[in-house]
Design an enzyme around this catalytic site. Sequence first.
Site, PDB file in Angstrom:
ATOM      1  N   SER A   1       3.474   6.741  85.308  1.00  0.00           N
ATOM      2  CA  SER A   1       3.614   5.476  86.395  1.00  0.00           C
ATOM      3  C   SER A   1       2.597   6.207  87.491  1.00  0.00           C
ATOM      4  CB  SER A   1       5.020   5.653  87.222  1.00  0.00           C
ATOM      5  OG  SER A   1       4.987   5.152  88.309  1.00  0.00           O
TER       6      SER A   1
ATOM      7  N   TYR B   1      12.575   9.836  90.443  1.00  0.00           N
ATOM      8  CA  TYR B   1      11.510   9.213  89.602  1.00  0.00           C
ATOM      9  C   TYR B   1      10.139   9.878  89.688  1.00  0.00           C
ATOM     10  CZ  TYR B   1       8.999   5.405  87.825  1.00  0.00           C
ATOM     11  OH  TYR B   1       8.369   4.192  87.072  1.00  0.00           O
TER      12      TYR B   1
END
Length: 245
Positions: free
Chosen positions: A139, A152
């Site tokens: 990401s 995350y």
Amino acid sequence: MTNLSGKVAIITGAASGQGAAEARQFAALGAFVIISDVNPAGQGVADEIGANKALFVLHDVSSSEAWDTLVGTCIERFGRIDILINNAAIVTEQRVHEITDEIFDRTVAINLRGPFLGMRSVIPHMRATGGGSIVNIASLAATRGIARLLPYCASKWGLRGMTKAAALDLARDGIRVNCVLPGVIETPILNDVSPETRAALATATPLGFNGQPDDVAGMVVFLCTDKARFITGAEISVDGGLAAT
């Protein structure tokens, strides 16, 4: 793009969004796809693609036993594994002091331990057929800090490092390992985001719009074809230019 007929691909988190788009693109190039997800909606993706091209397996990527079952099913039915796409992930929003042990551990278990277990499970079978391709989906959050996304970010930064280490470990086995870093992509994760916020995200992206699942899937598929045979250990951003800001 290179035909993938005869290849077998496992795609985690493929019940929706980027994983489903990847499954469709791989199948369109002739690969047989194993759709892995904890969401039973994955069966609908498999049905859409067709039983001759896709198989859905209800699968928890954080469980080593579940990986043994998935890989065993794949080998029993097809005799080989050529491609692994570690796409499954979760994200929750809390500030540091609000993060519980359960939230942190679950995020790392799915986003980081899951890809590790997947790679470890498929490597012997890729070696047996002379090589393969693994793509880990990280990401933009793997390149910077983002408020309220500590678990995350930590898991995706770890996935970048794991990708590079695995690429070096497996290069002489003919197994390529690469990492794709999506930016803001219009997936179900954005369903709860207001239209105003989505518009602001698009404005903040240098190209001026948010990406679609097929934008990521196209890069993932490319990395698994012979066109990318000299690419391993790479990090490739698919983010409309956000990584350059």
